[in-house]
Design a protein around this motif. Structure first.
Motif, PDB file in Angstrom:
ATOM      1  N   ARG A 242       0.836  -1.211   0.000  1.00 37.92           N
ATOM      2  CA  ARG A 242       0.000   0.000   0.000  1.00 37.92           C
ATOM      3  C   ARG A 242       0.865   1.253   0.000  1.00 37.92           C
ATOM      4  NH1 ARG A 242      -5.085   1.138   4.134  1.00 37.92           N
ATOM      5  NH2 ARG A 242      -6.027   2.813   2.887  1.00 37.92           N
ATOM      6  N   ASP A 246       0.881   4.108  -2.954  1.00 40.37           N
ATOM      7  CA  ASP A 246       0.597   5.508  -2.653  1.00 40.37           C
ATOM      8  C   ASP A 246       1.775   6.417  -2.998  1.00 40.37           C
ATOM      9  OD1 ASP A 246      -1.853   4.666  -1.768  1.00 40.37           O
ATOM     10  OD2 ASP A 246      -1.365   4.787   0.372  1.00 40.37           O
ATOM     11  N   TRP A 268      -8.489  -2.766   2.400  1.00 37.40           N
ATOM     12  CA  TRP A 268      -8.216  -1.633   1.505  1.00 37.40           C
ATOM     13  C   TRP A 268      -8.038  -2.053   0.055  1.00 37.40           C
ATOM     14  CZ3 TRP A 268      -3.681  -1.415  -1.326  1.00 37.40           C
ATOM     15  CH2 TRP A 268      -2.658  -2.290  -0.931  1.00 37.40           C
ATOM     16  N   ARG A 269      -7.635  -3.312  -0.173  1.00 42.64           N
ATOM     17  CA  ARG A 269      -7.371  -3.753  -1.538  1.00 42.64           C
ATOM     18  C   ARG A 269      -8.636  -3.900  -2.382  1.00 42.64           C
ATOM     19  NH1 ARG A 269      -3.284  -8.253   0.735  1.00 42.64           N
ATOM     20  NH2 ARG A 269      -4.711  -7.888   2.474  1.00 42.64           N
ATOM     21  N   SER A 271     -10.970  -1.740  -2.677  1.00 39.21           N
ATOM     22  CA  SER A 271     -11.398  -0.461  -3.262  1.00 39.21           C
ATOM     23  C   SER A 271     -10.263   0.405  -3.782  1.00 39.21           C
ATOM     24  CB  SER A 271     -12.189   0.339  -2.216  1.00 39.21           C
ATOM     25  OG  SER A 271     -11.406   0.550  -1.046  1.00 39.21           O
ATOM     26  N   HIS A 272      -9.024  -0.020  -3.631  1.00 41.86           N
ATOM     27  CA  HIS A 272      -7.929   0.823  -4.109  1.00 41.86           C
ATOM     28  C   HIS A 272      -7.994   0.921  -5.633  1.00 41.86           C
ATOM     29  CE1 HIS A 272      -3.936   2.459  -4.763  1.00 41.86           C
ATOM     30  NE2 HIS A 272      -3.809   2.623  -3.446  1.00 41.86           N
ATOM     31  N   ARG A 274      -5.884   1.333  -7.897  1.00 45.84           N
ATOM     32  CA  ARG A 274      -4.816   0.758  -8.698  1.00 45.84           C
ATOM     33  C   ARG A 274      -4.477  -0.679  -8.275  1.00 45.84           C
ATOM     34  NH1 ARG A 274      -0.246   3.575  -8.057  1.00 45.84           N
ATOM     35  NH2 ARG A 274      -0.995   5.054  -6.501  1.00 45.84           N
ATOM     36  N   VAL A 275      -5.475  -1.339  -7.712  1.00 43.63           N
ATOM     37  CA  VAL A 275      -5.339  -2.759  -7.370  1.00 43.63           C
ATOM     38  C   VAL A 275      -6.389  -3.553  -8.139  1.00 43.63           C
ATOM     39  CG1 VAL A 275      -5.584  -4.502  -5.564  1.00 43.63           C
ATOM     40  CG2 VAL A 275      -4.369  -2.368  -5.086  1.00 43.63           C
TER      41      VAL A 275
END
Length: 317
Positions: A242, A246, A268-269, A271-272, A274-275
């Motif tokens: 992460r 970022d 978090w993955r 909704s990130h 770029r994931v």
């Protein structure tokens, strides 16, 4: 084991979702091998007394101390089975299924590399917005990929990427050259090659040495690379990943495996932006992968030959 001939396995327990179709194929390929299909979980005492071999995906808890001396994993990843066999008494052979998985996983990785380089995701987003605009993109040939792991899966990834024109550097514990790669470096030399890599692919098994290997120390060496994990989820440190996303050191992460599967809600993955997550689908195992490898390994073991897919229980792969 080399040079020692023993009778071939005669009675195999099969469990897990592929058990029934694998049993059907084994009846065709090795009619002298008796099989029993049983539910996943601990084995009944009658089955334990009957079997001399077992194949499935999740090792029954009461199998390690049985008379079974050959375990064949229907999957390529065996870290959970290795751990469960740690206290097994006496010699025991563990083999695993490779089949066509290297080519399938190679195709998966190449698909995401092309999606990234050709900016297909950006065009999908533009379409959603009703926007018509050409975006700058680079050629695929001439890019450099670093593949962590130079075994069968890593070699399959290398073959797919090299066919598309990428230069592929492998990284392994020993750094031994492999024909599938343009170059191979030892893990100690890995930090020196990462700044120039456009794609970093993790195709490592999970061992004590590889757990969290793709962490802050390695990720800080990247300069905007695409990171793809098709090995084991716990090989990648999610906190470090992460931070690298970022900070722009990783431009996108494609994760087919994560340390806890399914990935918990709220992680978090999910909704990130770029994931990209896929649910452990890059290398599906089919009955036609499993049954022929069981037959081949059975013949090799009976001839006193260690199969190529045999796992070193001390190393974990």
């Amino acid at each position: 084991m080399e040079g020692t001939t023993t009778a071939p396995a005669a009675r195999m327990i099969l469990s897990g979702p592929l058990a029934a179709p694998v049993a059907e194929r084994l009846a065709e390929l090795a009619p002298d091998l008796a099989t029993r299909v049983v539910p996943a979980g601990p084995l009944a005492a009658e089955d334990l007394a009957w079997a001399d071999s077992w194949s499935g995906s999740a090792l029954p808890a009461n199998l390690p101390r049985s008379r079974v001396r050959w375990v064949h994993s229907m999957a390529a990843g065996v870290d959970a089975i290795v751990g469960a066999l740690a206290d097994a008494p006496g010699p025991l052979v563990l083999t695993r299924t490779i089949g066509a998985m290297p080519a399938r996983i190679g195709a998966y990785v190449l698909a995401h590399v092309l999606d990234d380089v050709l900016r297909l995701g950006d065009y999908r987003a533009q379409q959603d917005r009703g926007e018509w605009r050409q975006l700058p993109a680079d050629d695929v040939p001439g890019r450099t990929a670093v593949v962590l792991g130079t075994g069968a899966i890593g070699a399959g990834v290398a073959a797919a990427l090299r066919a598309a024109g990428l230069r592929v550097v492998g990284a392994s514990r020993s750094g031994t050259p492999r024909p599938a790669f343009d170059d191979v470096v030892g893990l100690a030399a890995l930090p020196a090659v990462l700044p120039a890599c456009d794609v970093l692919v993790c195709a490592l098994p999970l061992t004590a040495a590889t757990r969290g290997l793709v962490g802050e120390a390695l990720l800080r060496r990247l300069r905007g690379a695409l990171v793809v994990n098709v090995g084991r989820g716990a090989c990648v440190d999610p906190v470090a990943l992460r931070g690298a996303l970022d900070a722009g050191r990783v431009r996108r992460a494609v994760l087919d495996v994560v340390e806890t599967e399914p990935l918990p809600a709220g992680d978090w993955r999910w909704s990130h932006p770029r994931v990209t997550l896929t649910p452990h689908v890059s290398g599906p195992t089919l009955p036609d992968d499993v049954a022929p490898e069981i037959v081949r390994n059975r013949d090799l073991l009976a001839a006193g030959v260690v199969p190529e897919t045999a796992v070193d229980l001390g190393r974990g792969y």
